[in-house]
Design an enzyme around this catalytic site. Structure first.
Site, mmCIF file in Angstrom:
data_model
loop_
_atom_site.group_PDB
_atom_site.id
_atom_site.type_symbol
_atom_site.label_atom_id
_atom_site.label_comp_id
_atom_site.label_asym_id
_atom_site.label_seq_id
_atom_site.Cartn_x
_atom_site.Cartn_y
_atom_site.Cartn_z
ATOM 1 N N HIS A 119 -6.908 0.804 0.099
ATOM 2 C CA HIS A 119 -7.070 2.181 -0.699
ATOM 3 C C HIS A 119 -6.465 2.395 -1.320
ATOM 4 O O HIS A 119 -6.631 3.522 -2.789
ATOM 5 C CB HIS A 119 -7.086 3.549 0.524
ATOM 6 N N ASP A 149 -6.969 -0.896 6.647
ATOM 7 C CA ASP A 149 -6.504 -0.768 5.480
ATOM 8 C C ASP A 149 -5.236 -1.229 4.701
ATOM 9 O O ASP A 149 -3.973 -0.808 4.764
ATOM 10 C CB ASP A 149 -5.878 0.831 5.986
ATOM 11 N N GLY A 220 1.410 9.503 -2.895
ATOM 12 C CA GLY A 220 1.861 8.369 -3.513
ATOM 13 C C GLY A 220 2.652 7.285 -2.469
ATOM 14 O O GLY A 220 3.128 6.349 -2.795
ATOM 15 N N ASN A 221 2.426 7.978 -1.200
ATOM 16 C CA ASN A 221 3.905 7.189 -0.490
ATOM 17 C C ASN A 221 2.627 5.940 0.318
ATOM 18 O O ASN A 221 3.421 5.171 0.631
ATOM 19 C CB ASN A 221 4.039 8.066 0.733
ATOM 20 N N SER A 222 1.628 5.961 0.442
ATOM 21 C CA SER A 222 0.162 5.312 0.910
ATOM 22 C C SER A 222 1.062 3.721 0.090
ATOM 23 O O SER A 222 0.961 3.659 -0.721
ATOM 24 C CB SER A 222 -0.529 5.525 0.458
ATOM 25 N N VAL A 279 -20.723 -8.174 22.524
ATOM 26 C CA VAL A 279 -20.886 -7.387 23.720
ATOM 27 C C VAL A 279 -20.264 -5.912 22.659
ATOM 28 O O VAL A 279 -19.494 -5.443 21.817
ATOM 29 C CB VAL A 279 -19.869 -7.556 25.081
#
Length: 484
Positions: A119, A149, A220-222, A279
């Protein structure tokens, strides 16, 4: 003899010291990985060169519509005219805008591979990497995995880059110290420390395995790393739980043992290649286990078998998968992760519980990414319509008009629920009007008499409940309904 004893005693003492020193060193290394140091400064100095800030630039399409209308003679008339002229020199509507976003990442190899969140870079036209030294380099996108992600980037540098290794997230325990690094709120390189608050958290994804931490994580730490005390990455900071957008001590990092598998595939193929069994499944609850004479409420109950590897191998709806490739299956989540981590094309042995005994099927796995939208298996044609009141439900055989109204395929067979008594067990089990019952006691039904026969058989067998396969909006689930 005397000389031999004189020599051997110092040797025994020497080796005892060596063994003792080895034990002390091993304990010290374990403490370094999980214990709290007197200061985090040395660790921060060691790993900072490998952590990066990420800036992305995206072109945002011009907005349509007229500019604000300002009354003639207004004191703001000249201001808006000058503003529009600067923003739109050509005079043909508003220009596209350039939007920027900030995130974090970390270098995993000296030749410039960088891990971050999907992201962070999704939809970006340009990706710029800023290193701790202040140096900046453009990055290219190698591949992404929206399911976890995770994204993998690559930069070209003149010299070998400082990088950090992945650690084993499975050995982390609740209470272990961790340190987060990144670019919170665009403030530049920042360090925060905390502990592992919880393990094996699931947010919304199929392959989720998050470490929860109280180390401060903000916007911002992402994409930034979560380190153990040995300087190994044991998670990728991904999300926070917050009512105001800021850190309240509930942050989530995708476990490194998930990330490493994804990164390896992105590096090799530019995409993920997950195993696919073919399945639809649900967890085995206590009442479902009782209705099927299972000793424990474990495994994954198969609700549907569309065209695919499992169907080709003979798997049936109503089977309970209890073992996959030699590993016990605890629940649906563990099965999905295990299958996804298994090599595409591998032939695996899958043990199922069926009709009171176990069977082993040999299934060659397909690829999950190529199997999206598989068409579910269909059932035989129905019998003539009829109605009945059974176990607090009013049921009737499906007609073509009902199939069209419920958006069901023409081959769907069973009983449609037209009403449910609110004081019934069926209502408590969330069966509602419009649901379609296609199986009872793990056998297909086409009329009310079939359902009544299955109930009678369950009672004769001394069971307290009967297992129904119920479909709502095409999605199947098993319900264990009491019959006392």
């Amino acid at each position: 003899m005397t000389l031999q004893r004189t020599v051997s005693a110092p040797l025994r003492t020497f080796w005892a010291l060596v063994v003792g020193l080895a034990l002390v060193m091993a304990q010290s290394l374990a403490a370094d990985a999980r214990g709290a140091p007197e200061s985090f400064a040395d660790l921060a100095d060691k790993i900072s060169p490998s952590v990066v800030n990420i800036t992305t630039t995206t072109t945002v399409a011009a907005r349509s519509g007229q500019a604000p209308i300002v009354p003639e003679g207004s004191p703001f008339e000249d201001f808006f005219r000058d503003f529009n002229d600067r923003m739109n020199p050509g005079g043909n509507g508003q220009r596209p805008r350039r939007s920027q976003a900030l995130g974090s990442g970390f270098v995993i190899s000296e030749d410039g591979y960088i891990v971050t969140n999907n992201h962070v870079i999704e939809g970006a036209d340009e990706i710029q990497i800023e290193f701790f030294s202040g140096k900046e380099l453009p990055a290219t996108l190698v591949g992404t995995d929206p399911n976890t992600d995770i994204a993998l980037l690559k930069v070209e540098a003149d010299t070998a880059l400082s990088h950090v290794p992945f650690g084993d997230s499975d050995v982390m325990r609740v209470g272990d110290w961790v340190m987060a690094m990144g670019n919170p709120l665009g403030q530049g390189f920042s360090v925060s420390a905390g502990i592992v608050s919880a393990r094996n958290r699931a947010l919304s994804g199929t392959y989720d395995d998050y470490i929860q931490t109280d180390a401060a994580i903000n916007r911002g730490n992402s994409g930034g790393p979560l380190f153990n005390m040995a300087g190994e990455v044991i998670g990728v900071n991904t999300a926070i739980l917050s009512p105001n957008g800021g850190s309240i001590g509930i942050g989530f990092a995708m476990s490194s043992n998930v990330v490493t598998k994804v990164v390896s595939q992105l590096k090799e193929y530019g995409e993920t290649r997950r195993g696919w069994l073919g399945v639809r499944i649900q967890d085995v609850t206590e009442d479902i286990a009782e209705s099927m004479d299972l000793k424990t409420a474990a495994g994954a109950l198969v609700t549907d078998v569309p065209e695919g590897p499992a169907k080709e191998a003979g798997m049936l709806a109503g089977d309970v998968i209890i073992s996959f490739d030699g590993k016990d299956v605890a629940d649906t989540r563990s099965l999905v992760r295990t299958v996804g981590n298994t090599q595409v094309g591998k032939a695996v042995r899958v043990k199922v519980y069926r009709d009171g005994k176990t069977e082993t099927l040999l299934i060659t796995l397909g690829r999950r990414e190529e199997a999206e939208g598989a068409v579910p298996a269909v059932a035989p044609a129905p019998e003539a319509p009829s109605n009945a009141d059974v176990l607090g439900m009013t049921v009737t055989v499906l007609t073509d008009e009902m199939r069209e109204e419920l958006n069901l395929s023409g081959a769907t067979d069973g009983l449609v629920v037209t009403d449910v008594a609110e004081d019934s067990d069926a209502f408590e089990k969330n069966i509602r009007a419009g649901d379609v019952i296609t199986e009872a006691g793990q056998r297909k039904i086409s009329g009310p008499s079939d359902l009544e026969d299955r109930i009678a058989e369950a009672k004769d067998a001394g069971r307290k409940s009967i297992l129904l396969l119920v479909r709502r909006a095409g999605e199947p689930r098993f319900v264990a309904l009491p019959i006392d």
